[in-house]
Design a protein around this motif. Structure first.
Motif, short mmCIF file in Angstrom:
data_model
loop_
_atom_site.label_atom_id
_atom_site.label_comp_id
_atom_site.label_asym_id
_atom_site.label_seq_id
_atom_site.Cartn_x
_atom_site.Cartn_y
_atom_site.Cartn_z
N GLN A 22 0.82 -1.21 0.00
CA GLN A 22 0.00 0.00 0.00
C GLN A 22 0.85 1.25 0.00
OE1 GLN A 22 -2.13 -0.68 3.61
NE2 GLN A 22 -0.27 -0.80 4.82
N GLY A 23 0.23 2.33 -0.38
CA GLY A 23 0.87 3.63 -0.34
C GLY A 23 -0.20 4.69 -0.17
N SER A 24 0.16 5.78 0.46
CA SER A 24 -0.82 6.86 0.63
C SER A 24 -0.12 8.22 0.60
CB SER A 24 -1.60 6.70 1.93
OG SER A 24 -0.78 6.93 3.05
N SER A 25 -0.93 9.23 0.37
CA SER A 25 -0.45 10.60 0.37
C SER A 25 -1.59 11.48 0.87
CB SER A 25 -0.04 11.02 -1.04
OG SER A 25 0.35 12.38 -1.07
N VAL A 26 -1.30 12.35 1.80
CA VAL A 26 -2.29 13.30 2.31
C VAL A 26 -1.84 14.69 1.89
CG1 VAL A 26 -3.38 14.26 4.37
CG2 VAL A 26 -2.81 11.82 4.29
N ARG A 81 -6.09 -0.96 -6.52
CA ARG A 81 -7.28 -0.15 -6.29
C ARG A 81 -6.89 1.17 -5.61
NH1 ARG A 81 -8.77 -3.42 -9.38
NH2 ARG A 81 -10.36 -4.98 -9.12
N PHE A 82 -7.70 2.20 -5.87
CA PHE A 82 -7.51 3.51 -5.25
C PHE A 82 -8.69 3.82 -4.34
CE2 PHE A 82 -4.86 3.94 -8.98
CZ PHE A 82 -3.81 4.73 -8.55
N SER A 83 -8.41 4.59 -3.31
CA SER A 83 -9.46 5.06 -2.42
C SER A 83 -9.10 6.49 -2.00
CB SER A 83 -9.53 4.15 -1.19
OG SER A 83 -10.49 4.62 -0.28
N THR A 84 -10.10 7.27 -1.70
CA THR A 84 -9.86 8.62 -1.20
C THR A 84 -10.67 8.84 0.06
OG1 THR A 84 -11.67 9.58 -2.48
CG2 THR A 84 -9.50 9.58 -3.51
N SER A 85 -10.19 9.73 0.90
CA SER A 85 -10.94 10.09 2.10
C SER A 85 -10.53 11.48 2.54
CB SER A 85 -10.69 9.07 3.22
OG SER A 85 -9.34 9.10 3.60
N SER A 86 -11.44 12.12 3.24
CA SER A 86 -11.15 13.43 3.83
C SER A 86 -10.63 13.19 5.23
CB SER A 86 -12.44 14.26 3.86
OG SER A 86 -12.18 15.49 4.47
N VAL A 87 -9.46 13.73 5.54
CA VAL A 87 -8.87 13.49 6.86
C VAL A 87 -8.93 14.72 7.76
CG1 VAL A 87 -7.37 11.61 6.11
CG2 VAL A 87 -6.55 13.95 6.00
N GLN A 89 -10.26 19.30 7.62
CA GLN A 89 -10.80 20.39 6.83
C GLN A 89 -9.78 20.81 5.78
OE1 GLN A 89 -13.83 21.90 7.36
NE2 GLN A 89 -13.62 23.51 5.84
N GLY A 90 -10.11 20.63 4.51
CA GLY A 90 -9.22 21.05 3.44
C GLY A 90 -8.09 20.10 3.11
N ALA A 91 -8.11 18.88 3.68
CA ALA A 91 -7.05 17.91 3.38
C ALA A 91 -7.67 16.56 3.02
CB ALA A 91 -6.12 17.74 4.58
N ALA A 92 -7.08 15.89 2.03
CA ALA A 92 -7.59 14.60 1.59
C ALA A 92 -6.45 13.61 1.44
CB ALA A 92 -8.31 14.76 0.25
N GLU A 93 -6.80 12.34 1.60
CA GLU A 93 -5.84 11.26 1.44
C GLU A 93 -6.17 10.47 0.18
OE1 GLU A 93 -4.19 7.38 3.88
OE2 GLU A 93 -6.34 7.79 3.94
N ILE A 94 -5.13 10.14 -0.57
CA ILE A 94 -5.22 9.18 -1.67
C ILE A 94 -4.53 7.93 -1.16
CG2 ILE A 94 -4.50 8.60 -4.01
CD1 ILE A 94 -6.37 10.88 -4.16
N TYR A 95 -5.22 6.81 -1.23
CA TYR A 95 -4.71 5.53 -0.74
C TYR A 95 -4.77 4.54 -1.89
CZ TYR A 95 -4.56 1.27 2.15
OH TYR A 95 -4.23 0.07 2.71
#
Length: 104
Positions: A22-26, A81-87, A89-95
């Motif tokens: 896995q990998g992620s970026s916020v 697979r990709f997933s996104t989430s809001s972590v 206010q104004g920041a999101a994660e791509i997983y």
């Protein structure tokens, strides 16, 4: 490193399954991009600043996943697979995640 969203690849055989990688970026929004996005909401059009931000995040998350797979000896990552989430206010994660394998 072969990376695919397919579970199997025609003509290739999975020799060993090494597990989940896995990998992620916020990322947070940029004030300048917010101003341009506000104008686009009035006049319409693509929010290019946000498109670039998400592309950078996807690239970074993919690179982190690839590095993890390489560190355990994989030569391919399947079923990506990709997933996104809001972590915040104004920041999101791509997983991004997939199955690290050794292909013959």
């Amino acid at each position: 490193m072969l990376i695919s969203n397919m579970e199997i690849l025609p003509g290739k055989e999975v020799k060993t399954h090494l597990g989940l990688v896995q990998g992620s970026s916020v990322r947070a929004k940029h004030v300048g991009r917010d101003i341009m996005a506000g104008l686009k909401n009035i006049f319409g059009g693509e929010l290019k600043g946000y498109t670039e931000l998400l592309q950078e995040s996807r690239d970074e998350a993919m690179e982190r996943m690839k590095q993890q797979a390489e560190s355990i000896g994989a030569n391919a990552i399947l079923n990506v697979r990709f997933s996104t989430s809001s972590v915040a206010q104004g920041a999101a994660e791509i997983y991004v995640y997939g199955s690290a394998v050794i292909l013959e």
